[in-house]
Scaffold this motif. Structure first.
Motif, short mmCIF file in Angstrom:
data_model
loop_
_atom_site.label_atom_id
_atom_site.label_comp_id
_atom_site.label_asym_id
_atom_site.label_seq_id
_atom_site.Cartn_x
_atom_site.Cartn_y
_atom_site.Cartn_z
N ASP A 64 0.85 -1.19 0.00
CA ASP A 64 0.00 0.00 0.00
C ASP A 64 0.89 1.24 0.00
O ASP A 64 1.95 1.24 0.64
CB ASP A 64 -0.89 0.08 1.25
N SER A 66 0.67 5.91 -0.65
CA SER A 66 -0.10 7.10 -1.06
C SER A 66 0.78 8.33 -1.06
O SER A 66 1.81 8.39 -0.37
CB SER A 66 -1.30 7.33 -0.13
N SER A 77 -3.29 6.93 -4.52
CA SER A 77 -2.87 5.80 -3.70
C SER A 77 -3.13 4.48 -4.41
O SER A 77 -3.95 4.40 -5.34
CB SER A 77 -3.59 5.80 -2.34
N ALA A 91 1.52 5.18 -6.92
CA ALA A 91 0.57 6.12 -6.29
C ALA A 91 0.71 7.51 -6.89
O ALA A 91 -0.29 8.19 -7.15
CB ALA A 91 0.81 6.16 -4.78
N MET A 103 -7.76 6.40 -5.82
CA MET A 103 -7.23 5.14 -5.28
C MET A 103 -7.53 3.99 -6.22
O MET A 103 -8.63 3.88 -6.76
CB MET A 103 -7.87 4.86 -3.91
N SER A 194 4.20 4.55 2.77
CA SER A 194 4.37 3.29 2.06
C SER A 194 4.52 2.16 3.08
O SER A 194 5.13 2.33 4.14
CB SER A 194 5.62 3.34 1.17
N SER A 209 -2.49 3.36 5.19
CA SER A 209 -1.49 4.01 4.35
C SER A 209 -2.04 4.45 3.01
O SER A 209 -1.52 5.39 2.39
CB SER A 209 -0.29 3.07 4.12
N ALA A 210 -3.09 3.78 2.53
CA ALA A 210 -3.68 4.12 1.25
C ALA A 210 -4.93 4.99 1.39
O ALA A 210 -5.53 5.35 0.37
CB ALA A 210 -4.05 2.84 0.50
N ASN A 216 -2.74 9.35 5.98
CA ASN A 216 -2.12 10.44 5.23
C ASN A 216 -3.12 11.60 5.12
O ASN A 216 -4.28 11.38 4.78
CB ASN A 216 -1.75 9.94 3.83
#
Length: 315
Positions: A64, A66, A77, A91, A103, A194, A209-210, A216
């Motif tokens: 994953d 972003s 992401s 990403a 995404m 990441s 994380s995504a 984020n």
């Protein structure tokens, strides 16, 4: 104009000098974050990001990542990406080349990476495979796929996988997602995250994380923030965005991180593990918070010769 600065979570020190060199040459915050994070993703001794990341319960590495820009809050992401060693770059490509979306996950993320010419690689190294097998032996169950007959085998596999997930614990040594936040000489900010996610996770699991607002968040009016650790908590708490909202109210970065972590910590969670946060403001102030003593984050400015470690405040 602000002085360029780049900060990162534990183990980002591998990439921060490369990111700062990009900033010194006049590169953008996005360029710096991508360059720095690629170094981290390519670090084979790090089993929580990129190549060599610990696999899911089926023994497959899923990544994953972003990136988010502070001036526009544009976000890109990928989640559960297989076979591509630098998800931070994929990403970024989502952000720049697929503006109608934010995404992509799974097969769609891999299709997009292939269409944009990204190179594939075997992500499961011998060391990460050995760590995975050791965990499976410790479980007393085989979690190698639905390799027995019909529904009974399916039930046994799912039960074993869920039991493994319930017992997740990081191996000894540095662990967790990597966060990198950069502020460039023009005042733009970028947050990058990441990870290979929780080791031995259920296949297809996508963590914070995504997810914008969770792992984020970046808003140039107040700052940028990112999280590492128990991603399910930061998704439920909207922790990264909470940090930035507290910055907007005038809180100092470390205080904002600590308060947002306290909010997430109040949520019930049978699988609780530590959550950490990191923040940077548009005028270059920075801070972080964690759930245990001794936690640090790394900082480089244009005058730095190497990353400097700063203590995180403790929840």
């Amino acid at each position: 104009m602000p002085e360029a600065v780049i900060i990162g979570s534990e183990r980002s020190e591998v990439g921060l000098p490369t990111g700062m060199e990009v900033l010194r040459r006049g590169g953008s915050a996005l360029d710096a974050v991508e360059a720095a994070m690629r170094c981290c993703e390519d670090n084979l001794t790090d089993h929580y990001v990129g190549t060599g990341g610990l696999p899911n319960a089926q023994g497959v590495v899923e990544l994953d990542a972003s990136v988010m820009l502070g001036s526009s809050r544009r976000f890109g992401s990928v989640g559960a990406l297989r076979g591509y060693p630098n998800p931070i770059s994929v990403a970024r490509a989502v952000l720049e080349k697929l503006p109608q979306h934010c995404m992509l996950v799974g097969e769609g993320a891999a299709l997009f990476a292939r269409e944009n010419g990204f190179s594939t690689a075997e992500l499961l190294t011998e060391e990460s495979r050995a760590l995975w097998r050791e965990q499976l032996r410790a479980s007393g169950e085989s979690v190698e796929g639905e390799n027995t007959a019909a529904l009974d085998g399916d039930r046994r596999y799912r039960s074993a996988a869920l039991d493994l997930i319930r017992r997740l614990a990081p191996h000894e040594g540095p662990w967790g997602t990597i966060n990198i936040i950069a502020l460039d000489a023009l005042g733009e900010m970028c947050v990058g995250v990441s990870t290979s996610g929780y080791p031995y996770k259920y296949p297809g699991r996508v963590g914070d994380s995504a997810v914008p607002g969770a792992g984020n968040w970046c808003d140039l009016r107040a700052g940028g923030a990112a999280c590492t650790g128990r991603g399910e908590l930061s998704m439920r708490g909207g922790t990264a965005r909470s940090v930035v909202e507290l910055l907007a109210l005038g809180r100092e970065p470390s205080e904002a991180c600590r308060s947002a972590l306290a909010e997430a910590d109040a949520l019930p969670d049978d699988f609780r593990a530590e959550l950490r946060a990191l923040a940077l403001t548009p005028d270059g102030r920075h801070g972080g918070a964690a759930g245990q003593q001794g936690s640090t984050y790394a900082v480089m400015t244009e005058r730095s010769t190497q990353p400097e470690l700063h203590p995180r405040s403790v929840l």
